[in-house]
Scaffold this active site. Sequence first.
Site, PDB file in Angstrom:
ATOM      1  N   VAL A   1       0.826  -1.216   0.000  1.00 40.93           N
ATOM      2  CA  VAL A   1       0.000   0.000   0.000  1.00 40.93           C
ATOM      3  C   VAL A   1       0.859   1.266   0.000  1.00 40.93           C
ATOM      4  CG1 VAL A   1      -1.876  -1.206   1.154  1.00 40.93           C
ATOM      5  CG2 VAL A   1      -0.205   0.031   2.524  1.00 40.93           C
ATOM      6  N   GLU A   2       0.211   2.387  -0.247  1.00 38.33           N
ATOM      7  CA  GLU A   2       0.848   3.710  -0.324  1.00 38.33           C
ATOM      8  C   GLU A   2       1.969   3.739  -1.352  1.00 38.33           C
ATOM      9  OE1 GLU A   2       1.878   5.741   3.273  1.00 38.33           O
ATOM     10  OE2 GLU A   2       0.296   4.763   4.398  1.00 38.33           O
ATOM     11  N   GLY A   3       1.809   3.016  -2.440  1.00 39.18           N
ATOM     12  CA  GLY A   3       2.835   2.928  -3.469  1.00 39.18           C
ATOM     13  C   GLY A   3       3.629   1.654  -3.275  1.00 39.18           C
TER      14      GLY A   3
END
Length: 817
Positions: free
Chosen positions: A503-505
Site C-alpha cells: 500500500v501507499e505505493g
Amino acid sequence: MIAAILLIVLLGALAYFAAPVLAWTVGIAAWLAALQFVFHCPPSAAAWAVFAVVAAVLNIVPLRRAVFTGPVFGIFKKITPAMSQTEQEAINAGTVWWDRDLFSGKPDYQRLLSFPDPKLTAEEQAFLDGPTEQLCSMIDDWKITHELKDLPPEVWQFIKDNGFLGMIVKKKYGGLEFSNYAHAKVVIKIATRGGSAAVSVMVPNSLGPGELLQHYGTEEQKDYYLPRLAKGVEVPCFALTSPYAGSDAGSIPDFGVVCRGSYTHPRTGEHFENVLGIRLSWEKRWITLAPVATILGLAFKMYDPDHLLGDKEDIGITCALVPTEHVGVEIGRRHFPGGAAFMNGPTWGKDVFIPLDWIIGGRDFAGQGWRMLVECLSVGRCISLPAMSVACGKVTSYATGAYARIRDQFGLPIGKFEGVDEAMARIGGYTYQMEAAQDLALTALDNGEKPSVLSAILKYHNTERMRKTINDAMDVHGGKAVVLGPRNYLARAYQAIPIGITVEGANILTRSMIIYGQGAIRCHPFVLREMKAAMANDGAEFDKAITGHINFVISNKVRAFWLGLTGACFASSPKGGVTARYYKQMTRLSSAFALLSDMAMFSLGGSLKFREKLSARLGDMLSGLYIASASLKRFERDGAPQEDVAVMSWAVESALYDVQVAMDGFLANLPNRALAWILRRIIFPWGLTLKPASDRVGTKVARAMMEPGGTRDRLTRGMYVSKDETDAVGVLGYALEAVLATEPVEQKLRKLARDGKFSAITARDRLAEALQTGLISQAEFDAVSRARKLKRDVIMVDDFDMKLEQHDEKMLQRLIF
C-alpha cells in the site's frame, strides 16, 4: 617539476572547494605569472593569448552565453524529456531538506546535528501514558483477528471517545492537534499491541479526508466535518485505488461529469432541484475503513463537456467528500487483508449526483486533486507505515532478545549460538535504523517541511526492514512462532507484511522510480533550475545554472578521487571519537554519489527514467546515506551512550556498505562501459574497501538485546508491555528476570547432576531432592520453581479443541460468503 606540482595542487584545490570561475581565472593567471617571475620560465605569447580568450569567454556573461551556454541551451531544450502534468505535480509537491545536503557531495553535519530533537509536550506524554496505555490494555489481538474479525465495540467506542481519530485535527475544531512526532509515537505504541487497532487509528489521521480538509477545505466544510471527525462522530475513509489503477493512481478510470441535477441531502433531508454539480461513477477496492465509513473521500477524474464551468473540458483529478448514506453510494462489503482484521473493502457507485460544493475546497479546487494528494501523502508516508515498521522492530527486538536468552538447547541459551546471534544483530540494527530514520523525518515535518523524497525512502526502507526483522524473529523463535494462538505474538505481523509492502505505493515502484526520480530533480542543486529555465525559455537563468552545474561536477570528481585515494582520512568531521570515521566516509560516498548521479544523467539523458534498475541503485545510494546520517543523529541525540556504540556501529556500517554495493552494481551495469571504467577508477581507486559490520560487533548487539540494560531499553522504548504475567509478551520480562536471577543455582544443579549427587531422574525431582538434602535453600527452590514455570509459559504454544475450531471455521465462512 615544482611548477607542475604547484599547478596540480592549485587546480586540485580550486576543484575540491568548488571555486567560482573568477577564482579559477585569478589562480591560473597567478600561476602563469609565477612561471615568468619566480621560475623564470615565461609562458609564450600564444599561451597568454589562449588564456585571455578562455578567461574572457568564461567571465564575460554575454560572451559566455553567445559562445558556450547558448548553444548548450538549444540542445538541452531538445533532449529534455517531456514531463506530464502528473509528473510535474509530483516533483513540485513537498519540500527538500537534509536530502539536499546528501546530494551536494559535502553534507553540512553541523546543520544535521543542530536540527532540534523531537520532543513530546506534557499533554502528548500524558496521552501516551494514559489513554494510549489504556487502549493497549483493552486490545486482545487474537480475539480481534481470529474470533471477531473486527475491533470489539468497546474498543471502537474508546477510540472515538478519547480523540484517537482526531489527533491531527486542530484544537479549535475539537481535535488534539498533536505534533507529527506524537502522532507517530501513539501509532507505534498501539501497533506494538495490535496491528489492526493501529491501522484503524492511523488511517483517519494520515490518509483520511481530515488532512485534506485542514489544508484545502472551505471554512464551511471545516466547521462541519472537522469537529465530527475529531470526536469520532464521522468515520472517514479515502477512496483512491481502483482495480485498474493501483500504483499508477493518476490513471484512475473513475469519473465525474459536470451537469445539472437534483438531489436530497442525506443529513438534512432538504431537496434541491436544477443544481450545478457532478454525476459520478466509480469502483474502488482496498479502501481502509470503507465498510464502516460515514464519510467517503473520493478521487475521480472530472470532465466538463458542456463547458458549464469554463472553456476546459478535461478538468483533471478532483477530490470530493460524499456522505456514505447518500443515494447511490455503495459500501458494506469487506476484504480480509492477510493476517489482519482492520476494516477494508470496496466502494462503488454509478451516476451518483453531488453538488459542486462537495468538492474538497469547493469549486476552485476542481482539478487540483492530484497535487493535494501528493502533498498530503508526503506527510502520511512519513508517519503511518514507517511507524508500523518501527513498532514491529521494537516487538521483535524485545521478544526475540528475551526468548533467545530464556530458551536453551544443548545446554546454552540459543542466543549464544552464532547463527542465532547473526539474525538477532540484524533485528537490533534494523530497529535502530528504522526509528532513527523516522525520527529525523518527523523533525522535518514538525518544522514545517513536507519531505517528499524522505517520505519515499521511509516508506520503502522501513517496510523492507520490517519484513527482514520479522523473518529473522520467526526463524529464531522456530516452532514457537509457527502455531497460531493467543501465545503467538509474531505470526499475525508476519502474515500482514505484504500489506505494508504493497500500500501507499508498491515498494518495487517506490524504489525503482520514486526515490531517485523525485530526488534527482528536487534535491540536485542545479537540475531543477535547468529544467525550469528550459520550460520558461530563460537563457539567462540557464547560463547561471549550467555554469554552476559544471563546477559542481568537476568538484565532485576531484573530491571523490581524493577522498577515495586517502580513505577520506583528511575529510572533516563534526565529532571526534568513534563516530568521526563514519562522518568522513559519508562525505566520501556523498561526493561519489553526486558524481555518479550527474554522469548517469549525462550519459543516459531522458532515458534514465526508463532505466529503473539503475535508478533504483541510485535511490539506494541516497537512502543509505540518509539512514547512516539519521543513525548518527540518533546516537548523539541519545547522549552518545557507550552501551550503544555496537548497535550504532552496526547500523551505520551496514548502511554505508549498502551504498557501496549499490555503487558497484551501478558501475557494473552502466551502458557506457568506458565511462563506467573511468568512474570506477575515480571512486574506488583501491577497490571496494568498505566492509559490513563485523561478527564481533554483531555479537555485541545480540548480547545487549538479551540482557536488561540501556541498549535494550532504548531499542524498545515506547512499546506497550503488559504487566500481566499471563500475557504472551508480558511474561517475557518476568521470565527473563527470573531465568537470569536463578542461573547460578541452575549451574550448581547441573554440576551436582554431573557429579552423581542425585538419585532422581527428572529435573523436577532433582530440584526437590536438592531441597530435601540441604543442597539448596527454600528461597532458591522457590526462585528456580518460579523461573521454570515462567520459562515453560514462554516456550509453550496453544492447542485447541477440534470441534470448537470447526465451529469457528463455519462461522467465518458464513461471515465471508
